[in-house]
Design an enzyme around this catalytic site. Sequence first.
Site, PDB file in Angstrom:
ATOM      1  CG  ASP A 178      -1.843   1.187   1.205  1.00  0.00           C
ATOM      2  OD1 ASP A 178      -2.694   1.296   2.093  1.00  0.00           O
ATOM      3  OD2 ASP A 178      -1.728   2.013   0.276  1.00  0.00           O
TER       4      ASP A 178
HETATM    5  C1  GLC Z   1      -3.563   4.875   0.078  1.00  0.00           C
HETATM    6  C2  GLC Z   1      -4.556   3.885   0.633  1.00  0.00           C
HETATM    7  C3  GLC Z   1      -4.935   2.798  -0.328  1.00  0.00           C
HETATM    8  C4  GLC Z   1      -4.910   3.348  -1.742  1.00  0.00           C
HETATM    9  C5  GLC Z   1      -3.464   3.666  -2.065  1.00  0.00           C
HETATM   10  C6  GLC Z   1      -3.288   4.290  -3.455  1.00  0.00           C
HETATM   11  O1  GLC Z   1      -2.659   5.251   1.069  1.00  0.00           O
HETATM   12  O2  GLC Z   1      -4.241   3.282   1.887  1.00  0.00           O
HETATM   13  O3  GLC Z   1      -6.228   2.326   0.057  1.00  0.00           O
HETATM   14  O4  GLC Z   1      -5.412   2.393  -2.656  1.00  0.00           O
HETATM   15  O5  GLC Z   1      -2.865   4.522  -1.105  1.00  0.00           O
HETATM   16  O6  GLC Z   1      -3.910   5.531  -3.521  1.00  0.00           O
END
Ligand code: GLC
Length: 755
Positions: free
Chosen positions: A300
Amino acid sequence: MKPVTLSRRNFLQSGLMSLALLPVPAIALSPSQSRRIDDLIAKMTIEEKAGQLSMFPGANRSAAADAINPATVSGSKEQQAEQVRQGQIGSLFNGAGLEWHREMQEVAVKQSRLGIPILFAADIIHGFRTIYPIPIAEAASFDTDLAQRTARAAAIEGTNEGFAWTFAPMVDISRDARWGRSTEGAGEDVLLGRHFAAARVKGFQGDKGLTAPDSLMATVKHFAAYGAAEAGLDYNTVDVSERTLYETYFPPFQAGLDAGAPTVMAAFNEISGVPAHANSWLMKDILRKKWGFKGLIISDYTGDLELVDHGFAKDEREAAKLAFLAGVDMSMTSGLYLKYLPDLVKSGEVPEELVDISVRYVLEMKEKLGLFEDPFNRLKAKKPITAPTNRKLSHEAALRSVVMLKNENKLLPLPTSGKKIALIGPTIDRQTDQNGSWVIWGRPADTTPLQDVIRKSMKNPADLLTAKGSDIEKPLEGGIAEAVKAAEAADIVVLVIGEGERMAGESKSRTEIIVPPPQQELAEAVAKTGKPIVVVLKNGRAMALSGAVADASSILVTWFLGTESSAAISDLLFGKASPSGRLPCSFPHVSGQSPYYYDHKPTGRPVRDATPDIEYRARFREVLNTAAYPFGHGLTYGEIEYGDVDVGGGQLPANGNITVKATVTNKGSHEALEVAQLYIHDRYASITRPVRQLKGYQLVTLKPGESKTVTFSLKREDLLFVGQKNEWTVEPGTFDVWISPSAQAGKAAQFELLG
Ligand code: GLC
């Protein structure tokens, strides 16, 4: 009493296979596809392999895309194109524009050494250009078919712009409303969480396979237990038992994987001391070995780099090594794999065979999406989407997501003529604060201010008085006086208050789940006029309502409903539609009860009755530990009555089932869509059991005066829990069972599980 552990055969027969540790169906590749992947991997340099395992934010990004993540530096479009040309990038996300996607794909397939297509991903969470209610709101419909349809519609819009992959559905169970991200899931209940996870995966991916140009590959996130952050503080420590993981936090992931999601996103949090991004027990022992997951695991955002801040990796290089060896196949944003994997392989710290396995997962995704056959299969649209394409569905979903908490003296529905209405609140004239969080391509300009819709709905527009009264989190100079004046001149007040859309979502944890104080003050002042009040609550999470807000005659929970928010609220206010939503999350009396959830344990000192001021029982000095408005609660414009639960002979044989039924009657004068809920309580077992657990629900349409019998069938496998050896088990004994309109309503019947 010796627990009866289910034989694998019994277990497989149960409807709980989604909880089983069955190999998740891998999408089979053809022999020629597999050969193509083998040939490619054989040709790739370690640098090119590291590139395929690296994803970055698209350089061509909108301000909205920038706003949803911590600031990140991505080079210019030309620099990024050069990186693609050099084989240093395998995927890009949240980039803007059909044309730009085409350009980048041209570079990838025609100018890079191996011509491997780019995977374009995005956060398409609850709509793309047409925005649907925030996911927790949509869960209030208890209608998974609706959720599947909105996800499908979002996929059609998103793939039109070249996206092949969405970082959704978020399937985190959330039991602490202080956590801002409960807005993105399906609330506190495991059954609902499982059902909506599966529905949203199927919706995004469609039923024609991932190669279909309108199929959007799903990701179940955030693995795991991100919603269990202590104090509801985003990114905070999670320390839950393995049993709680198996029973509460894992099932929605398994349901999403069983529904065909081929990718998983790791969570930012640690679990009992080991960050998820470096947690090989989570990713290898559970996901790969126990569940047989054969898809792709991605970080993430900078979750791999954050192992340094967790104090789990001494530096970036070690963070890359730990994340990769624990099972994170692809690194999003940090660039750590691009930077360190080649050296880690050359030094022998990371076996190249493992890198090849991860690269294979990535290339398999690209094969499954048909990108090798036709890298432009999602880039053929003649023109980009420049307006919502499905207002009708958005309107339907918005209507179904609204929950009516109370409606004293049948104040609602309102008349469209003959009464003066004062519409008061900070957002009544805005196009913002309707779409909610996680909206990149949706536009506030696509929505309509509520006051405009209300005015149009009234026979005599002059009967509508308006006043903002306050700002969202700050008072408004003279606002209250103006609002009181409008209220005094009106017969009825519609008070639109609550959170702004930027108060719920990622990194939006709140210490108190209350209406912002300036708006509470506004409500108190308006209430002093004595006029009947309808509260239209705007919220991204469960709320603790108090004072004049809690005392209003009627309360509609309207969340953030998306493109058609205002039209739907107006239809419900004036009775063109009847509220039908049910709370997917408990509304406690006060914030201090957080985390509050309905399926809590009884404790050794439960409060058996509401004896005021009772002591030495599990209650707070100030309040009983109950919900002000419980999970599953929601009124309609009907008047619904439930008959006693009929359990027949009251015995559930070991390999049989028991039929549980009740008659539900609409005694009102409006048709109603009722959600009849089936709850059980295992009275005693070798692991303490929740006071109630949802085991089924049925949506029942009832005409005025109509009665229907709602029938459920329960099997032994529906009563499973995770035993002392962390295995799914079930024990004979007495069970309470309810068929009721919420987790706090109804009269229980009993049945015996015989074996
Ligand atoms: C964010 C979120 C995740 C998202 C990713 C890309 O921090 O935790 O849910 O898909 O980054 O934006």
